[in-house]
Design a protein around this motif. Sequence first.
Motif, PDB file in Angstrom:
ATOM      1  N   THR A  23    -106.521 -26.528 -63.025  1.00 54.43           N
ATOM      2  CA  THR A  23    -106.661 -25.596 -64.136  1.00 54.43           C
ATOM      3  C   THR A  23    -105.967 -26.180 -65.352  1.00 54.43           C
ATOM      4  N   VAL A  24    -106.719 -26.274 -66.442  1.00 57.63           N
ATOM      5  CA  VAL A  24    -106.226 -26.927 -67.660  1.00 57.63           C
ATOM      6  C   VAL A  24    -105.905 -25.888 -68.718  1.00 57.63           C
ATOM      7  N   SER A  25    -104.767 -26.039 -69.365  1.00 57.33           N
ATOM      8  CA  SER A  25    -104.391 -25.183 -70.481  1.00 57.33           C
ATOM      9  C   SER A  25    -103.907 -26.047 -71.628  1.00 57.33           C
ATOM     10  N   GLY A  26    -103.978 -25.490 -72.826  1.00 56.85           N
ATOM     11  CA  GLY A  26    -103.528 -26.234 -73.992  1.00 56.85           C
ATOM     12  C   GLY A  26    -104.558 -27.201 -74.525  1.00 56.85           C
ATOM     13  N   GLY A  27    -105.755 -27.162 -73.983  1.00 57.78           N
ATOM     14  CA  GLY A  27    -106.830 -28.041 -74.443  1.00 57.78           C
ATOM     15  C   GLY A  27    -108.088 -27.758 -73.659  1.00 57.78           C
ATOM     16  N   SER A  28    -109.224 -28.143 -74.207  1.00 60.61           N
ATOM     17  CA  SER A  28    -110.503 -27.891 -73.548  1.00 60.61           C
ATOM     18  C   SER A  28    -110.982 -29.130 -72.793  1.00 60.61           C
ATOM     19  N   ILE A  29    -111.559 -28.893 -71.617  1.00 59.40           N
ATOM     20  CA  ILE A  29    -112.050 -30.020 -70.812  1.00 59.40           C
ATOM     21  C   ILE A  29    -113.311 -30.642 -71.402  1.00 59.40           C
ATOM     22  N   VAL A  30    -113.880 -30.009 -72.425  1.00 60.27           N
ATOM     23  CA  VAL A  30    -115.067 -30.594 -73.064  1.00 60.27           C
ATOM     24  C   VAL A  30    -114.723 -31.252 -74.390  1.00 60.27           C
ATOM     25  N   THR A  31    -113.439 -31.370 -74.681  1.00 59.43           N
ATOM     26  CA  THR A  31    -113.028 -32.069 -75.901  1.00 59.43           C
ATOM     27  C   THR A  31    -113.520 -33.506 -75.847  1.00 59.43           C
ATOM     28  N   ASN A  32    -114.151 -33.925 -76.917  1.00 54.85           N
ATOM     29  CA  ASN A  32    -114.733 -35.265 -76.964  1.00 54.85           C
ATOM     30  C   ASN A  32    -113.738 -36.358 -76.608  1.00 54.85           C
ATOM     31  N   TYR A  33    -114.231 -37.302 -75.800  1.00 52.97           N
ATOM     32  CA  TYR A  33    -113.524 -38.544 -75.465  1.00 52.97           C
ATOM     33  C   TYR A  33    -112.358 -38.346 -74.495  1.00 52.97           C
ATOM     34  N   PHE A  34    -112.335 -37.202 -73.810  1.00 54.92           N
ATOM     35  CA  PHE A  34    -111.296 -37.006 -72.799  1.00 54.92           C
ATOM     36  C   PHE A  34    -111.875 -37.193 -71.398  1.00 54.92           C
ATOM     37  N   TYR A  35    -111.064 -37.822 -70.549  1.00 51.87           N
ATOM     38  CA  TYR A  35    -111.398 -38.051 -69.154  1.00 51.87           C
ATOM     39  C   TYR A  35    -110.432 -37.264 -68.287  1.00 51.87           C
ATOM     40  N   TRP A  36    -110.945 -36.780 -67.168  1.00 55.50           N
ATOM     41  CA  TRP A  36    -110.151 -35.969 -66.238  1.00 55.50           C
ATOM     42  C   TRP A  36    -110.315 -36.562 -64.844  1.00 55.50           C
ATOM     43  N   SER A  37    -109.192 -36.892 -64.225  1.00 58.00           N
ATOM     44  CA  SER A  37    -109.292 -37.621 -62.957  1.00 58.00           C
ATOM     45  C   SER A  37    -108.523 -36.919 -61.846  1.00 58.00           C
ATOM     46  N   TRP A  38    -108.840 -37.340 -60.623  1.00 56.38           N
ATOM     47  CA  TRP A  38    -108.076 -36.977 -59.443  1.00 56.38           C
ATOM     48  C   TRP A  38    -107.467 -38.250 -58.865  1.00 56.38           C
ATOM     49  N   ILE A  39    -106.191 -38.175 -58.594  1.00 56.79           N
ATOM     50  CA  ILE A  39    -105.415 -39.310 -58.084  1.00 56.79           C
ATOM     51  C   ILE A  39    -104.554 -38.779 -56.937  1.00 56.79           C
ATOM     52  N   ARG A  40    -104.424 -39.557 -55.891  1.00 55.16           N
ATOM     53  CA  ARG A  40    -103.610 -39.095 -54.773  1.00 55.16           C
ATOM     54  C   ARG A  40    -102.568 -40.139 -54.376  1.00 55.16           C
ATOM     55  N   GLN A  41    -101.555 -39.680 -53.670  1.00 60.57           N
ATOM     56  CA  GLN A  41    -100.516 -40.563 -53.165  1.00 60.57           C
ATOM     57  C   GLN A  41    -100.218 -40.218 -51.714  1.00 60.57           C
ATOM     58  N   PRO A  42    -100.716 -41.020 -50.792  1.00 61.86           N
ATOM     59  CA  PRO A  42    -100.415 -40.797 -49.376  1.00 61.86           C
ATOM     60  C   PRO A  42     -98.930 -41.041 -49.116  1.00 61.86           C
ATOM     61  N   PRO A  43     -98.393 -40.482 -48.056  1.00 61.46           N
ATOM     62  CA  PRO A  43     -96.966 -40.662 -47.768  1.00 61.46           C
ATOM     63  C   PRO A  43     -96.616 -42.136 -47.602  1.00 61.46           C
ATOM     64  N   GLY A  44     -95.609 -42.581 -48.337  1.00 62.61           N
ATOM     65  CA  GLY A  44     -95.137 -43.948 -48.238  1.00 62.61           C
ATOM     66  C   GLY A  44     -96.017 -44.992 -48.912  1.00 62.61           C
ATOM     67  N   LYS A  45     -97.024 -44.530 -49.666  1.00 60.24           N
ATOM     68  CA  LYS A  45     -97.946 -45.471 -50.306  1.00 60.24           C
ATOM     69  C   LYS A  45     -98.008 -45.220 -51.815  1.00 60.24           C
ATOM     70  N   GLY A  46     -98.735 -46.080 -52.497  1.00 56.65           N
ATOM     71  CA  GLY A  46     -98.867 -45.959 -53.938  1.00 56.65           C
ATOM     72  C   GLY A  46     -99.963 -45.000 -54.355  1.00 56.65           C
ATOM     73  N   LEU A  47    -100.126 -44.876 -55.657  1.00 57.77           N
ATOM     74  CA  LEU A  47    -101.147 -43.999 -56.197  1.00 57.77           C
ATOM     75  C   LEU A  47    -102.536 -44.580 -55.980  1.00 57.77           C
ATOM     76  N   GLU A  48    -103.476 -43.708 -55.659  1.00 56.01           N
ATOM     77  CA  GLU A  48    -104.871 -44.108 -55.444  1.00 56.01           C
ATOM     78  C   GLU A  48    -105.776 -43.272 -56.333  1.00 56.01           C
ATOM     79  N   TRP A  49    -106.458 -43.928 -57.247  1.00 67.79           N
ATOM     80  CA  TRP A  49    -107.407 -43.230 -58.120  1.00 67.79           C
ATOM     81  C   TRP A  49    -108.662 -42.918 -57.320  1.00 67.79           C
ATOM     82  N   MET A  50    -109.135 -41.698 -57.370  1.00 68.63           N
ATOM     83  CA  MET A  50    -110.278 -41.285 -56.571  1.00 68.63           C
ATOM     84  C   MET A  50    -111.544 -41.096 -57.384  1.00 68.63           C
ATOM     85  N   GLY A  51    -111.396 -40.640 -58.622  1.00 62.10           N
ATOM     86  CA  GLY A  51    -112.577 -40.440 -59.427  1.00 62.10           C
ATOM     87  C   GLY A  51    -112.253 -39.677 -60.691  1.00 62.10           C
ATOM     88  N   ALA A  52    -113.256 -39.566 -61.553  1.00 65.96           N
ATOM     89  CA  ALA A  52    -113.035 -38.902 -62.831  1.00 65.96           C
ATOM     90  C   ALA A  52    -114.318 -38.265 -63.338  1.00 65.96           C
TER      91      ALA A  52
END
Length: 119
Positions: A23-52
């Motif tokens: 849930t996003v506040s303080g800005g619109s998800i349709v604002t031009n030129y903005f990307y929104w991603s999901w990133i995860r971090q498994p236990p004991g591992k680094g960040l993994e980008w999943m998609g946008a």
Amino acid sequence: QVKLQESGPGQLKPSQTLSLTCTVSGGSIVTNYFYWSWIRQPPGKGLEWMGAITWSGSTTYSPSIKNRASISRDTSKNQILFQLSSATPGDTAVYYCSSRRSGGPWSSWGQGTQVTVSS
């Protein structure tokens, strides 16, 4: 300043579908030129980008989960949605929602939501 808040089930069983909401506040998800991603971090591992998803609704995915993942949006609620089918214990991680302006770094982050896949 854009604020992001993730929410999810906390725990689910193998083979179930994981569904997360950002849930996003303080800005619109349709604002031009903005990307929104999901990133995860498994236990004991680094960040993994999943998609946008972009301001126009286009999506891209990491090849490692492309066949199982879906990112969409609800513009009426200003939310970014994430689904991951056929969950396995390997999907256990803290899941983050993040945003950036085109050409910039992933500068806005939610606090993350823990997801545990276990029978």
